[in-house]
Design an enzyme around this catalytic site. Structure first.
Site, PDB file in Angstrom:
ATOM      1  N   CYS A  35      -1.034  16.238   1.089  1.00  0.00           N
ATOM      2  CA  CYS A  35      -2.409  16.713   1.006  1.00  0.00           C
ATOM      3  C   CYS A  35      -2.503  17.933   0.096  1.00  0.00           C
ATOM      4  O   CYS A  35      -1.513  18.563  -0.230  1.00  0.00           O
ATOM      5  CB  CYS A  35      -2.989  17.058   2.374  1.00  0.00           C
ATOM      6  SG  CYS A  35      -2.903  15.749   3.587  1.00  0.00           S
ATOM      7  N   ARG A  43       0.755  15.672  -4.970  1.00  0.00           N
ATOM      8  CA  ARG A  43       1.156  15.831  -3.580  1.00  0.00           C
ATOM      9  C   ARG A  43       0.943  14.559  -2.771  1.00  0.00           C
ATOM     10  O   ARG A  43       1.445  14.434  -1.656  1.00  0.00           O
ATOM     11  CB  ARG A  43       0.380  16.992  -2.942  1.00  0.00           C
ATOM     12  CG  ARG A  43       0.745  18.345  -3.516  1.00  0.00           C
ATOM     13  CD  ARG A  43      -0.103  19.446  -2.921  1.00  0.00           C
ATOM     14  NE  ARG A  43       0.207  19.697  -1.522  1.00  0.00           N
ATOM     15  CZ  ARG A  43       1.139  20.533  -1.095  1.00  0.00           C
ATOM     16  NH1 ARG A  43       1.882  21.178  -1.958  1.00  0.00           N
ATOM     17  NH2 ARG A  43       1.346  20.724   0.184  1.00  0.00           N
ATOM     18  N   TRP A  48      -4.055  12.800   2.762  1.00  0.00           N
ATOM     19  CA  TRP A  48      -3.072  11.736   2.969  1.00  0.00           C
ATOM     20  C   TRP A  48      -3.136  11.378   4.446  1.00  0.00           C
ATOM     21  O   TRP A  48      -2.824  12.192   5.305  1.00  0.00           O
ATOM     22  CB  TRP A  48      -1.682  12.233   2.580  1.00  0.00           C
ATOM     23  CG  TRP A  48      -0.633  11.183   2.436  1.00  0.00           C
ATOM     24  CD1 TRP A  48      -0.478  10.304   1.407  1.00  0.00           C
ATOM     25  CD2 TRP A  48       0.458  10.930   3.343  1.00  0.00           C
ATOM     26  NE1 TRP A  48       0.634   9.523   1.606  1.00  0.00           N
ATOM     27  CE2 TRP A  48       1.228   9.881   2.777  1.00  0.00           C
ATOM     28  CE3 TRP A  48       0.856  11.483   4.558  1.00  0.00           C
ATOM     29  CZ2 TRP A  48       2.366   9.379   3.394  1.00  0.00           C
ATOM     30  CZ3 TRP A  48       1.994  10.978   5.172  1.00  0.00           C
ATOM     31  CH2 TRP A  48       2.734   9.932   4.596  1.00  0.00           C
ATOM     32  N   ASN A  96      -4.484  20.862   6.215  1.00  0.00           N
ATOM     33  CA  ASN A  96      -3.205  20.185   6.011  1.00  0.00           C
ATOM     34  C   ASN A  96      -2.373  20.357   7.270  1.00  0.00           C
ATOM     35  O   ASN A  96      -2.332  21.447   7.849  1.00  0.00           O
ATOM     36  CB  ASN A  96      -2.436  20.794   4.834  1.00  0.00           C
ATOM     37  CG  ASN A  96      -3.005  20.389   3.497  1.00  0.00           C
ATOM     38  OD1 ASN A  96      -3.926  19.591   3.412  1.00  0.00           O
ATOM     39  ND2 ASN A  96      -2.453  20.958   2.433  1.00  0.00           N
ATOM     40  N   GLY A  97      -1.681  19.300   7.676  1.00  0.00           N
ATOM     41  CA  GLY A  97      -0.846  19.377   8.864  1.00  0.00           C
ATOM     42  C   GLY A  97      -1.281  18.370   9.903  1.00  0.00           C
ATOM     43  O   GLY A  97      -2.037  17.436   9.622  1.00  0.00           O
ATOM     44  N   GLU A 151      21.141   8.359  -4.441  1.00  0.00           N
ATOM     45  CA  GLU A 151      19.973   8.941  -5.085  1.00  0.00           C
ATOM     46  C   GLU A 151      19.388   7.996  -6.134  1.00  0.00           C
ATOM     47  O   GLU A 151      18.166   7.869  -6.264  1.00  0.00           O
ATOM     48  CB  GLU A 151      20.343  10.285  -5.723  1.00  0.00           C
ATOM     49  CG  GLU A 151      19.253  10.905  -6.578  1.00  0.00           C
ATOM     50  CD  GLU A 151      17.958  11.164  -5.821  1.00  0.00           C
ATOM     51  OE1 GLU A 151      16.935  11.398  -6.493  1.00  0.00           O
ATOM     52  OE2 GLU A 151      17.952  11.141  -4.575  1.00  0.00           O
ATOM     53  N   LYS A 170      15.521   6.628  -6.045  1.00  0.00           N
ATOM     54  CA  LYS A 170      14.600   6.872  -7.158  1.00  0.00           C
ATOM     55  C   LYS A 170      13.941   5.569  -7.602  1.00  0.00           C
ATOM     56  O   LYS A 170      12.743   5.534  -7.885  1.00  0.00           O
ATOM     57  CB  LYS A 170      15.360   7.515  -8.312  1.00  0.00           C
ATOM     58  CG  LYS A 170      14.545   8.404  -9.218  1.00  0.00           C
ATOM     59  CD  LYS A 170      13.848   9.525  -8.462  1.00  0.00           C
ATOM     60  CE  LYS A 170      14.778  10.339  -7.619  1.00  0.00           C
ATOM     61  NZ  LYS A 170      14.102  11.181  -6.619  1.00  0.00           N
ATOM     62  N   GLU A 174      11.359   4.530  -4.966  1.00  0.00           N
ATOM     63  CA  GLU A 174      10.197   5.411  -4.926  1.00  0.00           C
ATOM     64  C   GLU A 174       9.151   5.056  -5.969  1.00  0.00           C
ATOM     65  O   GLU A 174       7.961   5.031  -5.679  1.00  0.00           O
ATOM     66  CB  GLU A 174      10.639   6.867  -5.160  1.00  0.00           C
ATOM     67  CG  GLU A 174      11.277   7.535  -3.969  1.00  0.00           C
ATOM     68  CD  GLU A 174      11.653   8.971  -4.282  1.00  0.00           C
ATOM     69  OE1 GLU A 174      11.343   9.851  -3.469  1.00  0.00           O
ATOM     70  OE2 GLU A 174      12.257   9.216  -5.346  1.00  0.00           O
ATOM     71  N   HIS A 206      32.387  -6.354   3.216  1.00  0.00           N
ATOM     72  CA  HIS A 206      32.076  -6.289   4.640  1.00  0.00           C
ATOM     73  C   HIS A 206      30.622  -6.659   4.914  1.00  0.00           C
ATOM     74  O   HIS A 206      29.961  -6.038   5.744  1.00  0.00           O
ATOM     75  CB  HIS A 206      32.411  -4.901   5.183  1.00  0.00           C
ATOM     76  CG  HIS A 206      33.855  -4.550   5.035  1.00  0.00           C
ATOM     77  ND1 HIS A 206      34.833  -4.980   5.911  1.00  0.00           N
ATOM     78  CD2 HIS A 206      34.504  -3.829   4.083  1.00  0.00           C
ATOM     79  CE1 HIS A 206      36.010  -4.539   5.515  1.00  0.00           C
ATOM     80  NE2 HIS A 206      35.835  -3.835   4.408  1.00  0.00           N
ATOM     81  N   LYS A 249       4.610  14.834  -2.285  1.00  0.00           N
ATOM     82  CA  LYS A 249       5.609  15.732  -2.856  1.00  0.00           C
ATOM     83  C   LYS A 249       6.218  16.640  -1.796  1.00  0.00           C
ATOM     84  O   LYS A 249       7.423  16.861  -1.772  1.00  0.00           O
ATOM     85  CB  LYS A 249       4.967  16.578  -3.960  1.00  0.00           C
ATOM     86  CG  LYS A 249       5.943  17.479  -4.705  1.00  0.00           C
ATOM     87  CD  LYS A 249       6.921  16.658  -5.515  1.00  0.00           C
ATOM     88  CE  LYS A 249       7.827  17.517  -6.360  1.00  0.00           C
ATOM     89  NZ  LYS A 249       8.886  16.711  -6.998  1.00  0.00           N
TER      90      LYS A 249
END
Length: 611
Positions: A2, A27, A74, A100-101, A483, A487, A490, A506, A606
């Site tokens: 947000c 964000r 968001w 926000n929160g 990573e 990426k 995402e 395995h 973000k």
């Protein structure tokens, strides 16, 4: 997640609010709205979807006034919609709130307020705040906010307008970031600095449970006890251009190209480049502590977690210190065994990650020495770490998918490894200087790696339609594969997984079929033959293979690779700093080829400021 903006001054607020929200789009959000005060009345405009929808609506029916608040939401409570978008008001439209929160006790508060006659129109926890402030208001808005603070459970950063004080902007925070921008005869609030820097570089950081009261000519900040405290503004030393695309198609691509410079700045902040010795003040662990601690626990989330895994390999190799890497979201809930004599390190790009903050508090409660690594001066994590803070110097990172922040986190992990190795007697000063001399060449080598960009773009245009991609590697390459896989997921939405190459037999090899893309990271010379045997296994089952390796392994790799990308030779420990760049470029160009919104991937934010 947000974005919050606010303005009070002499200019028309609408355009300032919209500009600030545009700078916070990275964000992550699903709706946007603003509220502007005019002639003692609150006006609202909200729209589901991208900020452009709100801009179009305001172009037809603009809101006039010189004080306002704005928000990109968001969704956490209630689906994305015009009604659920912020700002929210009480029944009389006398109070408007952006938030926000997450308010954890919103159900109980909602029931209490409904019993008092409040009618709710949205599904959000934020509307509860607007009604609560209206019910509690007794003529003193600061006292009202403090009373509400005692009733709200969870995290919040609030911007508040009220018709009872039409020339004042109020804000309050707990566990969610909020900064104040100070200028002559006008003031700003924002959830992140990029929303402010086109207007002011003078920033005041709010601490937990503090309340700010802002007029055009003055700012007052009250501590949690209701006592006004002096301001301690800081100067933001990066400019507007640092948060612009600079001619690149996307922020993500720009930030990948900024990695050589970011690594150079981070290196020089921690190393005296004339003598090639570590700067003692850059590292928070004393020689005595380095030799008495029983172990290091690194805690982080997402990309920062992967930087921590790289750190584990290097610290254990160079300093011979046991290292555990834990996900911040899991750390508190496994009843960790930790106490005096243990060292704890949090890693966070934003310095506001809620799970990581909570893990730091738990480690401190248990008696461990707590330190942190972040990219944001004055962030919550930096302040909680106090003097035990280390910084990356990546500059502002706007794209949601972290690139230059990650690579500088890995860089600091390497430097910390050398610092610990010297203090623990595992590395002589001459050996450390030789290591740092090799590391000082990474900037030039990374610029050379960027020259493969056209190859990456061509390769991506052929393979962007793959439904599954696998990354494999051994040792530190396995950490890098984690990573690389994240990426790709995402930004391109391709289902991707990373596996230790030796684990293919395995179970995982059952997923390999004709045309499956397997990317092998092969930067560790002593493990190259082992990795190549795994490449042969997947190739024999129809996989298409991409190998990323140093130039000295060209002959070996070329025999097994359908595509080969070479990076310059350097020490094995430094390879992640070079091998990271090709996998970031691959994720970027795969996403572009698939038509994805690279800088703002769906459902992601973000800065994750709620659990």
């Amino acid at each position: 997640m947000c974005g919050i903006v606010g303005y009070i001054g002499k200019q028309q607020a609408q355009e300032i609010l919209l500009d600030g929200l545009a700078r916070l789009e990275y964000r992550g959000y699903d709706s946007a709205g603003i509220s502007v005060m005019k002639d003692g009345a609150i006006q609202l405009s909200k729209a589901k979807g991208r900020l452009r929808n709100l801009m179009d609506r305001l172009s037809a029916t603009p809101l006039e006034g010189t004080i306002g608040i704005g928000h990109t939401r968001w969704a956490t409570h209630g689906e994305p919609s015009d009604i659920n978008a912020h700002p929210h008001t009480d029944m009389k439209s006398g109070i408007a709130v952006v938030h926000n929160g997450i308010i954890e006790n919103h159900d109980e508060l909602r029931a209490m307020l409904q019993a008092r006659g409040c009618l709710f129109v949205s599904q959000t926890d934020t509307e509860v705040i607007a009604h609560l402030l209206s019910v509690l208001y007794n003529g003193d808005m600061v006292a009202t906010l403090f009373k509400a603070q005692g009733m709200l459970e969870g995290s919040y950063a609030l911007g508040v307008l009220t018709v009872n004080h039409p020339d004042t902007l109020f804000c309050m925070r707990k566990d969610s970031p909020l900064v104040l921008g100070l200028a002559d005869h006008e003031q700003y609030i924002a959830s992140d600095i990029p929303a402010l820097i086109s207007h002011t570089r003078k920033v005041e950081l709010l601490n937990d449970k503090e309340i700010a009261v802002m007029t055009g000519d003055a700012v007052k900040v009250y501590d949690p006890y209701g006592v006004e405290r002096p301001l301690h503004p800081i100067h933001v030393d990066w400019d507007v251009e640092a948060a612009e695309k600079g001619g690149h198609a996307h922020f993500m691509l720009k930030e990948i190209h900024e990695e050589p410079d970011a690594m150079k700045k981070t290196f020089s902040a921690h190393v005296d480049t004339d003598t090639l010795t570590l700067r003692p003040e850059a590292f928070p662990i004393t020689a005595e502590e380095a030799n008495t601690i029983t172990g290091l626990t690194i805690v982080a989330c997402g990309t920062a977690y992967h930087a921590g895994v790289v750190g584990k390999y290097i610290i254990e190799k160079l300093a011979r210190l046991p290292v555990t890497v834990d996900l911040a979201s899991e750390f508190r809930y496994r009843e960790p065994i930790m106490g005096e004599g243990d060292l704890f390190m949090a890693i966070s790009q934003s310095g506001e990650t809620a799970d990581t903050l909570a893990a730091m508090r738990e480690a401190s409660r248990l008696g461990a020495k707590v330190m942190a690594l972040t990219n944001v001066v004055g962030s919550s994590i930096a302040r909680l770490a106090g003097k035990n803070i280390m910084y990356t110097y990546a500059g502002p990172e706007i794209a949601v998918a972290s690139t230059k922040a990650y690579i500088t986190q890995v860089e600091v992990m390497l430097l910390l490894s050398v610092d610990l190795a010297v203090k623990r007697g595992r590395m002589t000063q001459d050996e450390a200087t030789a290591f740092l001399a090799e590391m000082s060449r990474i900037t030039a080598q990374s610029e050379k790696v960027l020259e493969i960009e056209s190859n990456v773009q061509r390769f991506s245009s052929k393979f962007y339609d793959r439904k599954h991609v696998f990354y494999i590697g051994r040792g530190i390459d396995n950490a890098l594969a984690m990573e690389a896989s994240l990426k790709l997921k995402e930004v391109s939405y391709i289902m991707s997984e990373a596996y230790a190459a030796g684990e293919l037999k395995h179970g995982t090899i059952a997923l390999i079929e004709e045309g499956t893309l397997v990317c092998a990271l092969m930067t560790q010379e002593h493990l190259a033959d082992k990795t190549l045997s795994n490449v042969r296994e997947v190739k024999s089952r129809g996989a298409k293979t991409l190998i990323i390796c140093p130039e000295k392994l060209t002959e070996k790799a070329a025999r097994e690779a359908d595509e080969l990308w070479l990076i310059p030779d350097t020490r094995s420990e430094l390879m992640p700093l070079l091998a990271t760049i090709p996998v970031q470029l691959l994720a970027y160009y795969m996403a572009v080829s698939r038509g994805c919104d690279v800088d703002k991937p769906r459902n992601l934010a973000k800065s994750v400021t709620v659990e």
